[in-house]
Design an enzyme around this catalytic site. Structure first.
Site, mmCIF file in Angstrom:
data_model
loop_
_atom_site.group_PDB
_atom_site.id
_atom_site.type_symbol
_atom_site.label_atom_id
_atom_site.label_comp_id
_atom_site.label_asym_id
_atom_site.label_seq_id
_atom_site.Cartn_x
_atom_site.Cartn_y
_atom_site.Cartn_z
ATOM 1 N N ASP A 1 0.794 -1.228 0.000
ATOM 2 C CA ASP A 1 0.000 0.000 0.000
ATOM 3 C C ASP A 1 0.829 1.282 0.000
ATOM 4 O O ASP A 1 0.256 2.372 -0.023
ATOM 5 C CB ASP A 1 -0.961 0.002 1.193
ATOM 6 C CG ASP A 1 -2.055 -1.039 1.023
ATOM 7 O OD1 ASP A 1 -2.513 -1.222 -0.115
ATOM 8 O OD2 ASP A 1 -2.440 -1.673 2.016
ATOM 9 N N ASP B 1 -5.883 -4.943 -6.532
ATOM 10 C CA ASP B 1 -5.670 -3.566 -6.055
ATOM 11 C C ASP B 1 -4.228 -3.106 -6.276
ATOM 12 O O ASP B 1 -3.951 -1.912 -6.411
ATOM 13 C CB ASP B 1 -5.952 -3.439 -4.547
ATOM 14 C CG ASP B 1 -7.089 -4.300 -4.038
ATOM 15 O OD1 ASP B 1 -7.352 -5.346 -4.649
ATOM 16 O OD2 ASP B 1 -7.674 -3.946 -3.020
HETATM 17 N N1 GLY Z 1 -7.255 -1.806 -1.352
HETATM 18 C C1 GLY Z 1 -8.252 -2.217 -0.461
HETATM 19 C C2 GLY Z 1 -9.626 -1.998 -0.937
HETATM 20 O O1 GLY Z 1 -9.881 -1.673 -2.065
HETATM 21 O O2 GLY Z 1 -10.517 -2.137 -0.130
#
Ligand code: GLY
Length: 392
Positions: A116, A176
């Site tokens: 992240d 993601d």
């Molecule tokens: N990256 C985590 C989500 O989209 O909830």
């Protein structure tokens, strides 16, 4: 006239003309949404600056704002929203506030505990750099890219997403993670070091190969064997089940491959972005207003919660995709989403006191967490879509 206001005027007129409504109704709807938005924007300025309290989401019934420290994956969005509001409105107050919030994400450029780092660093410092060409902002982006690269495994050909639940996954890569590649591509441009871009390309190619189904929807999580690089299983964490279609994941896929095309001009990326966009736009379970249920295969549809964040990610991606393809259906669909959101059904009422703009996002349905609530990243991609629409 401000370009954003012009945009909503045009949207309001288009919507109401199609509904065959009268002139009074046109004026009323447009004025209402402008006022609603303006009031919401100002609430971001009222939120007190505190390095441990990035606003993430809100439970309206209890008036409780969920606040997170910088290590949370959503921590960069609030500063990003303030920078984007400055670009949209030209109001210096947003810039002043953005300058106060942005440094709080800096230490995340050294945190290699998850993938992240891209969301945290690029959505804050990346937005800052678009406004102010400061070397210190570029340095944080390059440092963040260096940190993210530590999570790359050449055998798998991808960046590892999570470190938790090691009893379930050996080497999880989630859709993601495509979003974090923007940090790498930009870092290569800023530093001249091609390593970041090369890792981003390998990650995108591995994702392209393994993350999609025959119908061009995508899985949430692919688990790899980190020694051989083989796929162990195709699964989910945030979707309804392994074979379902988590709506925000489809948004991450379309956005991620469109953005990767921006830097590489690889036609395979554009092809995948278009195929997944079409899957989303033509889905029989997509409501008329273009705002998806949180998962396209939730058996509870039509009584399932929506996910506005999936819609705003998709709208922003489609504006960019339209730029490369000139396919008007992408532009029309993005406009449809923005028209739907431009109403008191989705814009929070000013009785709700919190630094958020839109209601009705769903964060993590399987965990019963952040269901049908205002969530910060929905606002981030909404503001980005407004900027893209108005070519700012
Ligand atoms: N990256 C985590 C989500 O989209 O909830």
């Amino acid at each position: 006239m401000n370009k954003v206001i012009s945009f909503f005027l045009i949207l309001g007129f288009a919507l109401l003309a199609s509904c065959k409504s009268g002139i009074n109704a046109q004026t009323k709807v447009t004025t209402t949404s402008e006022n609603l938005l303006e009031k919401r924007y100002k609430m971001l300025l009222d939120y007190p600056v505190d390095s441990m309290s990035m606003p993430r989401s809100m439970t309206i019934k209890t008036n409780l704002i969920k606040k997170v420290p910088s290590k949370d994956w959503t921590s960069g969005f609030f500063a990003g929203n303030l920078w984007q509001l400055y670009r949209l409105t030209g109001n210096e107050a947003y810039k002043n506030q953005a300058e106060k919030w942005t440094p709080f994400s800096k230490k995340e450029s050294l945190n290699s505990n998850s993938h992240d780092v891209g969301f945290k660093v690029y959505c804050s410092f990346g937005e800052a750099l678009k406004v102010e060409n400061k070397q210190e902002y570029a340095a944080v982006i390059i440092k963040g890219a260096e940190t993210l690269c530590k999570r790359f495994n050449a055998k798998v050909g991808a960046i590892r997403s999570w470190d938790f639940s090691k009893e379930i996954w050996d080497y999880p890569v989630i859709i993601d993670n495509m979003m974090n590649l923007e940090l790498l591509f930009e870092a290569s441009k800023l530093s001249g070091n091609k390593k970041y871009q090369e890792i981003a390309i390998q990650h995108a190619n591995t994702t392209l190969k393994n993350q999609f189904r025959a119908d061009n929807s995508c899985y949430h999580v692919i688990d790899y064997d980190p020694t051989s690089g083989a796929v162990r299983k195709k699964t989910t964490l945030q979707g309804y089940n392994d074979d379902s279609v988590w709506a925000r994941g489809q948004g991450w896929a379309v956005y991620g491959f469109t953005m990767s095309y921006r830097y590489t001009k690889d036609p395979a990326y554009l092809k995948q972005a278009e195929a997944t966009a079409k899957f989303f736009m033509n889905n029989k379970n997509l409501p008329q207003d273009g705002i998806p249920y949180w998962d396209f295969k939730d058996p509870g549809i039509p009584n399932s919660p929506r996910d506005v964040s999936a819609a705003t990610v998709m709208a922003s991606a489609l504006y960019e995709l339209y730029g490369y393809t000139k396919n008007k259906s992408y532009l029309a669909f993005a406009d449809k989403i923005m028209t739907s959101l431009n109403s008191d059904k989705y814009i929070l009422n000013d009785a709700v006191k919190g630094p958020f703009i839109l209601d009705h996002s769903t964060g993590n349905w399987p965990k019963h967490d952040e269901i049908d609530e205002p969530i910060i990243y929905a606002d981030y991609y909404f503001l980005e879509a407004l900027l893209r629409k108005s070519n700012k």
